[in-house]
Each structure stands twice: as C-alpha cells, then as structure tokens.
Scaffold this motif. Sequence first.
Motif, short mmCIF file in Angstrom:
data_model
loop_
_atom_site.label_atom_id
_atom_site.label_comp_id
_atom_site.label_asym_id
_atom_site.label_seq_id
_atom_site.Cartn_x
_atom_site.Cartn_y
_atom_site.Cartn_z
N LEU A 21 0.82 -1.21 0.00
CA LEU A 21 0.00 0.00 0.00
C LEU A 21 0.86 1.27 0.00
CD1 LEU A 21 -2.83 -1.02 2.47
CD2 LEU A 21 -3.05 -0.60 0.02
N ASN A 22 1.98 1.23 0.71
CA ASN A 22 2.88 2.39 0.72
C ASN A 22 3.49 2.63 -0.65
OD1 ASN A 22 2.94 3.80 3.16
ND2 ASN A 22 3.94 2.09 4.15
N THR A 23 3.86 1.57 -1.34
CA THR A 23 4.46 1.76 -2.67
C THR A 23 3.41 2.17 -3.69
OG1 THR A 23 4.28 -0.61 -3.11
CG2 THR A 23 6.39 0.19 -2.28
N TYR A 24 2.19 1.69 -3.54
CA TYR A 24 1.13 2.01 -4.51
C TYR A 24 0.62 3.44 -4.33
CZ TYR A 24 -3.08 1.58 -7.31
OH TYR A 24 -4.06 1.76 -8.25
N TYR A 25 0.35 3.83 -3.09
CA TYR A 25 -0.23 5.15 -2.82
C TYR A 25 0.79 6.21 -2.45
CZ TYR A 25 -4.81 2.95 -2.81
OH TYR A 25 -5.93 2.27 -3.17
N GLY A 26 2.05 5.84 -2.38
CA GLY A 26 3.07 6.78 -1.94
C GLY A 26 3.25 6.66 -0.44
N PHE A 27 4.43 6.93 0.01
CA PHE A 27 4.74 6.75 1.43
C PHE A 27 4.01 7.77 2.29
CE2 PHE A 27 7.36 7.62 5.19
CZ PHE A 27 7.39 6.36 5.73
N ASP A 28 3.29 7.27 3.28
CA ASP A 28 2.59 8.13 4.25
C ASP A 28 3.07 7.71 5.63
OD1 ASP A 28 0.93 9.76 5.66
OD2 ASP A 28 -0.90 8.66 5.20
N ALA A 29 3.82 8.58 6.27
CA ALA A 29 4.45 8.23 7.55
C ALA A 29 3.42 7.89 8.62
CB ALA A 29 5.34 9.38 8.02
N ARG A 30 2.34 8.67 8.70
CA ARG A 30 1.32 8.39 9.73
C ARG A 30 0.70 7.02 9.53
NH1 ARG A 30 -2.87 13.02 9.58
NH2 ARG A 30 -2.50 12.57 7.41
N PHE A 31 0.33 6.71 8.30
CA PHE A 31 -0.27 5.41 7.98
C PHE A 31 0.67 4.27 8.38
CE2 PHE A 31 -0.50 1.95 4.86
CZ PHE A 31 -1.78 1.51 5.08
N THR A 32 1.94 4.41 8.03
CA THR A 32 2.90 3.35 8.31
C THR A 32 3.12 3.18 9.80
OG1 THR A 32 4.01 3.90 6.24
CG2 THR A 32 5.23 2.54 7.79
N ILE A 33 3.29 4.27 10.52
CA ILE A 33 3.55 4.19 11.96
C ILE A 33 2.36 3.59 12.70
CG2 ILE A 33 3.92 5.57 14.04
CD1 ILE A 33 5.62 7.45 12.24
N ILE A 34 1.16 4.02 12.36
CA ILE A 34 -0.04 3.50 13.02
C ILE A 34 -0.18 2.01 12.76
CG2 ILE A 34 -2.57 3.54 12.97
CD1 ILE A 34 -2.31 6.60 12.49
N ASN A 35 0.01 1.58 11.51
CA ASN A 35 -0.12 0.16 11.20
C ASN A 35 0.97 -0.68 11.82
OD1 ASN A 35 -2.51 -0.20 9.58
ND2 ASN A 35 -1.52 1.18 8.15
N LEU A 36 2.19 -0.19 11.84
CA LEU A 36 3.27 -0.96 12.47
C LEU A 36 3.06 -1.07 13.97
CD1 LEU A 36 6.42 0.24 10.53
CD2 LEU A 36 5.26 -1.96 10.37
N LEU A 37 2.57 -0.01 14.60
CA LEU A 37 2.25 -0.10 16.03
C LEU A 37 1.15 -1.12 16.28
CD1 LEU A 37 2.38 3.63 17.16
CD2 LEU A 37 3.90 1.78 17.86
N TRP A 38 0.14 -1.14 15.42
CA TRP A 38 -0.95 -2.11 15.55
C TRP A 38 -0.43 -3.53 15.42
CZ3 TRP A 38 -3.20 -5.51 11.99
CH2 TRP A 38 -4.41 -6.07 12.40
#
Length: 46
Positions: A21-38
């Motif tokens: 999803l990050n490569t398709y939609y472009g890197f979004d730091a908030r999205f990545t951090i929230i999902n990795l924490l989850w």
Amino acid sequence: MKEYFVKHKKFLIILVGIIVLNTYYGFDARFTIINLLWVVINVVKL
C-alpha cells in the motif's frame, strides 16, 4: 523455518500489505507508523 512462518503468517501478510500500500499510494508516515504499532501490539499481545 516453516514453523516460524506458519506461526507468524498473519504478521507477515499484514507487513507485506503495508509495504504494498505504501508503494502504490506513496509513502505516508502516519499510515505506516499506526499500522506498524498495531502489528507490534497484536504480536506482543500487550
């Protein structure tokens, strides 16, 4: 090694999904951090 992947299959699928999803939609730091924490919270079972 196979036992590790079977045990952590859900974690690996979610991690691959986050990367795709990050490569398709472009890197979004908030999205990545929230999902990795989850993912970490679910794996560690806090």
